[in-house]
Design a protein around this motif. Structure first.
Motif, mmCIF file in Angstrom:
data_model
loop_
_atom_site.group_PDB
_atom_site.id
_atom_site.type_symbol
_atom_site.label_atom_id
_atom_site.label_comp_id
_atom_site.label_asym_id
_atom_site.label_seq_id
_atom_site.Cartn_x
_atom_site.Cartn_y
_atom_site.Cartn_z
ATOM 1 N N THR A 184 17.512 6.441 -0.323
ATOM 2 C CA THR A 184 18.128 7.658 -0.877
ATOM 3 C C THR A 184 17.439 8.009 -2.190
ATOM 4 O O THR A 184 17.320 7.169 -3.084
ATOM 5 N N PRO A 185 16.964 9.239 -2.263
ATOM 6 C CA PRO A 185 16.266 9.631 -3.504
ATOM 7 C C PRO A 185 17.192 9.513 -4.714
ATOM 8 O O PRO A 185 18.396 9.769 -4.619
ATOM 9 N N LYS A 186 16.604 9.128 -5.792
ATOM 10 C CA LYS A 186 17.371 9.029 -7.028
ATOM 11 C C LYS A 186 17.761 10.424 -7.513
ATOM 12 O O LYS A 186 16.940 11.333 -7.573
ATOM 13 N N LYS A 187 19.020 10.576 -7.790
ATOM 14 C CA LYS A 187 19.515 11.868 -8.236
ATOM 15 C C LYS A 187 18.932 12.200 -9.611
ATOM 16 O O LYS A 187 18.855 11.344 -10.491
ATOM 17 N N VAL A 188 18.507 13.471 -9.742
ATOM 18 C CA VAL A 188 17.890 13.898 -10.995
ATOM 19 C C VAL A 188 18.872 14.756 -11.796
ATOM 20 O O VAL A 188 19.817 15.339 -11.248
ATOM 21 N N THR A 189 18.640 14.827 -13.060
ATOM 22 C CA THR A 189 19.440 15.701 -13.929
ATOM 23 C C THR A 189 18.604 16.845 -14.467
ATOM 24 O O THR A 189 19.150 17.776 -15.083
ATOM 25 N N ARG A 190 17.285 16.790 -14.217
ATOM 26 C CA ARG A 190 16.382 17.857 -14.606
ATOM 27 C C ARG A 190 15.437 18.136 -13.447
ATOM 28 O O ARG A 190 15.050 17.222 -12.714
ATOM 29 N N TYR A 191 15.045 19.406 -13.297
ATOM 30 C CA TYR A 191 14.118 19.760 -12.207
ATOM 31 C C TYR A 191 13.167 20.824 -12.715
ATOM 32 O O TYR A 191 13.594 21.857 -13.268
ATOM 33 N N ARG A 192 11.864 20.614 -12.484
ATOM 34 C CA ARG A 192 10.862 21.579 -12.914
ATOM 35 C C ARG A 192 10.497 22.460 -11.718
ATOM 36 O O ARG A 192 10.133 21.974 -10.654
#
Length: 225
Positions: free
Chosen positions: A141-149
């Motif tokens: 499961t991909p690690k959840k991000v808090t920022r996205y470019r």
């Protein structure tokens, strides 16, 4: 006169004795020896016809000898000897062929058993492989991000659908509301923008976001996707 008569009688007896055929002892021994060797070679089983012909000839010759018919016996014994020798040779040949056939048969049976055992082993192995087939591990499961470019071609629904974001395109309103400081229109985002991905929301926020997404211009496109 008496002496002359006695001498004449002795000469007659000598002539009579010398004129009679002698018992064919040597020929009889040769025939019997040949029969013994034929028997030892297995002729009664492996060359029955030749052996029986030799045996019959020898027995007839023995009867002739017993009856004093030496000349007739002497003529018959070579045939008995020859037949006995032929029986011995034929028996050895037939016996060797039978042994070779037996060996080949045993080899073929052994090969068939080995082949059958191999097939059973392969079948058992296949069953075990199917039964205990290794399950491919699920991708992590991909690690959840808090920022996205943002990159070229991105949209808010596409970003929201990414596994590391929300995995649901209908949650794009969460992104829009969290980034109102740099977004004035949810349909207009640009490569290089760094969006905040909120995580501290309530279940009701998710329901509200989906409801808002369904009412938005993106709704029809999302349904098609």
């Amino acid at each position: 006169m008496a002496r002359l008569a006695a001498t004449s009688l002795l000469l007659l007896l000598i002539l009579l004795t010398g004129g009679c055929a002698r018992p064919p002892v040597r020929e009889l021994d040769a025939a019997r020896s040949a029969m013994a060797r034929a028997y030892a070679a297995g002729a009664p089983r492996y060359a029955g016809q030749e052996y029986q012909a030799a045996k019959a000839a020898l027995e007839k010759a023995e009867d002739l000898v017993a009856d004093g018919k030496y000349e007739a016996a002497q003529k018959l014994l070579p045939f008995a000897t020859a037949q006995a020798r032929l029986a011995a040779r034929q028996a050895r040949k037939n016996r060797a062929e039978e042994e070779l056939a037996r060996i080949q048969k045993e080899r073929e049976e052994r090969r068939k058993k080995e082949e059958e055992a191999r097939r059973r082993t392969e079948a058992t192995t296949r069953k075990k492989t199917v039964k205990h087939k290794t399950v491919k591990p699920k991708p992590p499961t991909p690690k959840k991000v808090t920022r996205y470019r943002v990159v070229r071609g991105d949209t808010l629904p596409a970003i929201a659908a990414r596994p590391e974001v929300y995995g649901d395109p209908f949650l794009w309103p969460l992104l829009y509301k969290a980034n109102r400081d740099q977004l004035t229109d949810p349909r207009k985002i640009y490569p290089g923008q760094e969006l905040s991905v909120p995580r501290d929301f309530e279940p009701g926020d998710l329901k509200a976001a989906r409801s808002e997404a369904e009412k938005s211009p993106f709704f029809g496109r999302l349904r098609k996707d």
